[in-house]
Design a protein around this motif. Structure first.
Motif, short mmCIF file in Angstrom:
data_model
loop_
_atom_site.label_atom_id
_atom_site.label_comp_id
_atom_site.label_asym_id
_atom_site.label_seq_id
_atom_site.Cartn_x
_atom_site.Cartn_y
_atom_site.Cartn_z
N VAL A 90 -1.90 -5.99 -22.94
CA VAL A 90 -1.43 -7.37 -22.89
C VAL A 90 -1.15 -7.90 -24.30
O VAL A 90 -1.51 -7.27 -25.30
CB VAL A 90 -2.47 -8.30 -22.21
CG1 VAL A 90 -2.65 -7.96 -20.74
CG2 VAL A 90 -3.79 -8.24 -22.95
N GLU A 91 -0.50 -9.06 -24.32
CA GLU A 91 -0.12 -9.65 -25.60
C GLU A 91 -1.32 -10.31 -26.28
O GLU A 91 -1.60 -10.04 -27.44
CB GLU A 91 0.99 -10.69 -25.38
CG GLU A 91 1.46 -11.35 -26.65
CD GLU A 91 2.52 -12.41 -26.40
OE1 GLU A 91 3.15 -12.39 -25.31
OE2 GLU A 91 2.72 -13.26 -27.28
N ASP A 92 -2.00 -11.21 -25.56
CA ASP A 92 -3.09 -11.94 -26.20
C ASP A 92 -4.21 -12.32 -25.24
O ASP A 92 -4.16 -12.04 -24.05
CB ASP A 92 -2.56 -13.17 -26.95
CG ASP A 92 -1.87 -14.14 -26.02
OD1 ASP A 92 -2.15 -14.11 -24.81
OD2 ASP A 92 -1.04 -14.93 -26.49
N MET A 93 -5.21 -12.95 -25.80
CA MET A 93 -6.40 -13.42 -25.11
C MET A 93 -6.10 -14.20 -23.83
O MET A 93 -6.76 -14.03 -22.82
CB MET A 93 -7.15 -14.33 -26.09
CG MET A 93 -8.38 -15.01 -25.56
SD MET A 93 -9.00 -16.17 -26.82
CE MET A 93 -8.27 -17.71 -26.21
N GLN A 94 -5.08 -15.08 -23.91
CA GLN A 94 -4.78 -15.91 -22.76
C GLN A 94 -4.30 -15.08 -21.57
O GLN A 94 -4.52 -15.44 -20.42
CB GLN A 94 -3.73 -16.96 -23.14
CG GLN A 94 -4.33 -18.12 -23.90
CD GLN A 94 -3.29 -18.93 -24.64
OE1 GLN A 94 -2.71 -18.44 -25.62
NE2 GLN A 94 -3.03 -20.12 -24.20
N ASP A 95 -3.62 -13.96 -21.86
CA ASP A 95 -3.17 -13.08 -20.78
C ASP A 95 -4.35 -12.39 -20.12
O ASP A 95 -4.37 -12.20 -18.90
CB ASP A 95 -2.16 -12.06 -21.33
CG ASP A 95 -0.90 -12.73 -21.83
OD1 ASP A 95 -0.59 -13.84 -21.35
OD2 ASP A 95 -0.23 -12.16 -22.71
N VAL A 96 -5.35 -12.00 -20.92
CA VAL A 96 -6.57 -11.42 -20.34
C VAL A 96 -7.19 -12.42 -19.39
O VAL A 96 -7.55 -12.09 -18.25
CB VAL A 96 -7.59 -11.03 -21.44
CG1 VAL A 96 -8.91 -10.58 -20.81
CG2 VAL A 96 -7.03 -9.93 -22.34
N MET A 97 -7.28 -13.69 -19.82
CA MET A 97 -7.87 -14.72 -18.97
C MET A 97 -7.08 -14.89 -17.67
O MET A 97 -7.66 -15.01 -16.59
CB MET A 97 -7.92 -16.04 -19.73
CG MET A 97 -8.99 -16.06 -20.81
SD MET A 97 -8.88 -17.52 -21.86
CE MET A 97 -9.17 -18.79 -20.65
N ALA A 98 -5.75 -14.89 -17.80
CA ALA A 98 -4.90 -15.06 -16.62
C ALA A 98 -5.09 -13.92 -15.64
O ALA A 98 -5.20 -14.13 -14.42
CB ALA A 98 -3.44 -15.16 -17.05
N ILE A 99 -5.18 -12.68 -16.15
CA ILE A 99 -5.33 -11.51 -15.28
C ILE A 99 -6.73 -11.47 -14.66
O ILE A 99 -6.89 -11.19 -13.47
CB ILE A 99 -5.02 -10.20 -16.05
CG1 ILE A 99 -3.52 -10.19 -16.43
CG2 ILE A 99 -5.36 -8.97 -15.22
CD1 ILE A 99 -3.15 -9.15 -17.47
N GLU A 100 -7.75 -11.79 -15.47
CA GLU A 100 -9.12 -11.84 -14.93
C GLU A 100 -9.21 -12.85 -13.78
O GLU A 100 -9.91 -12.64 -12.81
CB GLU A 100 -10.12 -12.19 -16.03
CG GLU A 100 -10.41 -11.05 -16.98
CD GLU A 100 -11.04 -9.86 -16.28
OE1 GLU A 100 -12.21 -9.96 -15.87
OE2 GLU A 100 -10.35 -8.82 -16.12
N ASN A 101 -8.44 -13.90 -13.89
CA ASN A 101 -8.43 -14.94 -12.86
C ASN A 101 -7.89 -14.45 -11.52
O ASN A 101 -8.20 -15.02 -10.49
CB ASN A 101 -7.58 -16.13 -13.34
CG ASN A 101 -8.44 -17.34 -13.65
OD1 ASN A 101 -9.66 -17.25 -13.68
ND2 ASN A 101 -7.79 -18.47 -13.88
N THR A 102 -7.06 -13.40 -11.54
CA THR A 102 -6.49 -12.91 -10.28
C THR A 102 -7.50 -12.07 -9.50
O THR A 102 -7.35 -11.89 -8.30
CB THR A 102 -5.26 -12.00 -10.53
OG1 THR A 102 -5.70 -10.76 -11.12
CG2 THR A 102 -4.26 -12.66 -11.47
N ALA A 103 -8.51 -11.54 -10.20
CA ALA A 103 -9.51 -10.65 -9.58
C ALA A 103 -8.86 -9.43 -8.92
O ALA A 103 -9.38 -8.89 -7.95
CB ALA A 103 -10.37 -11.41 -8.56
N GLN A 104 -7.70 -9.01 -9.41
CA GLN A 104 -6.98 -7.87 -8.83
C GLN A 104 -7.01 -6.66 -9.76
O GLN A 104 -6.45 -5.62 -9.44
CB GLN A 104 -5.51 -8.23 -8.55
CG GLN A 104 -5.30 -9.32 -7.55
CD GLN A 104 -5.63 -8.89 -6.13
OE1 GLN A 104 -5.79 -7.71 -5.84
NE2 GLN A 104 -5.73 -9.86 -5.24
#
Lengths: 206, 206
Positions: A90-104
């Protein structure tokens, strides 16, 4: 018109100046923030100051995935419950947060710290790509998922990375599906769409 | 929809929580602010934290006029260049700043710390009115200008104060003229209009 405020206090002026450094925060908003702080309990303001300071004094970069972390190696990289054979770039921290939020997604991450952008003069050397290659060579990864913004820069970076990965023929290289709308940014995509784009990820064809 | 962010770092989470306490700043904006701070030099962030702390540790309330001040008595109250026989009653710090910006007033201030508001349950006792009366009795004021917002609460407070002042028949009591549009707030008025309202102030009639 540039607004000039007449401050009766240097202390207030300093606080307004500091807060109006934030993007999108002007002098008026900063003054409103200061007025708000003046009415809050001392402990709360000191806690805020401390929280901001800690960003610079205590926050670390995980030496495995380069995400922000409270320890030398972050919780995700250390977790035995994550799939250590699956890596998401991923590009940055915020993308990790977004993906973690999907639980997928249950694998590990690799945070590039940006994407290749000729316009902004950001080349591959400015990103954690050498570290990524090293990680792949030393690790036991079965699949790499490239999850970058669906923008021109994102596509360029995906292409660049996929070409690099092609030297490891046993490695499955995939990208998240373009369920996310083209031209939009990853961090703004709703969980359902972003989650689906993980489930329907497709092998990347050069 | 309430946004739940998955933070990979407690330190980042604390900073986001602290900043999203500001009025009008949500979790997304706070996260953006934190991302911005992460990219700034350590010194700048520490300076900001220090500036915020100082608001609570160093900032004083002038014991004469009750404006915020860096010293026991503020610069305006101490200045020999100001007219110490002319007193302007205002609601808060921001009004002092707005009036100072007009460069049309050279007297002293008295900051009430609010206005009488039955709706918000703010009565005269919550304001620095007793202190104002004391100041008038011990001082050498020739004129009092009441400069409050042209709102119902502002008008109520002006009326209340003017009645109090009527016990000093030698004192000229005036209000700034309604050059400022009725219903609008003082701190948003442009300098020219606000300045003119000082020049064309009129004696207050009960």
């Amino acid at each position: 018109m540039h607004l000039i405020l007449n401050f009766s206090s240097k202390i207030v002026e300093n606080a307004v100046k500091a807060l109006s450094g934030f993007p999108g925060v002007g002098q008026r908003s900063a003054l409103r923030m200061v007025m708000f702080l003046l009415k809050r309990p001392k402990e709360e303001v000191e806690q805020m100051a401390y929280a901001l300071q800690q960003l610079k004094t205590e926050l670390k970069i995980c030496k495995e995935c380069f995400n922000v972390s409270d320890a030398e190696v972050c919780d995700i990289c250390r977790s035995p419950n994550r799939n250590h054979q699956l890596l998401c770039v991923v590009e940055d921290m915020q993308d990790v947060m977004a993906i973690e939020n999907t639980a997928q997604f249950n694998g590990l991450y690799h945070v590039l710290g940006g994407i290749i952008s000729p316009v902004e003069g950001i080349g591959p050397d400015a990103l954690k790509i050498t570290e990524l290659i090293k990680r792949i060579e030393n690790g036991d990864f079965k699949e790499i998922i490239i999850a970058l913004n669906a923008t021109i820069d994102g596509d360029t970076t995906t292409f660049y990375l996929a070409r690099k990965f092609s030297q490891y023929p046993e490695l499955i290289v995939s990208t998240i599906s373009k369920g996310i709308s083209v031209g939009s940014e990853l961090e703004y995509t709703d969980e359902i769409t972003l989650g689906r784009s993980f489930l329907s990820r497709i092998p990347y064809q050069i």
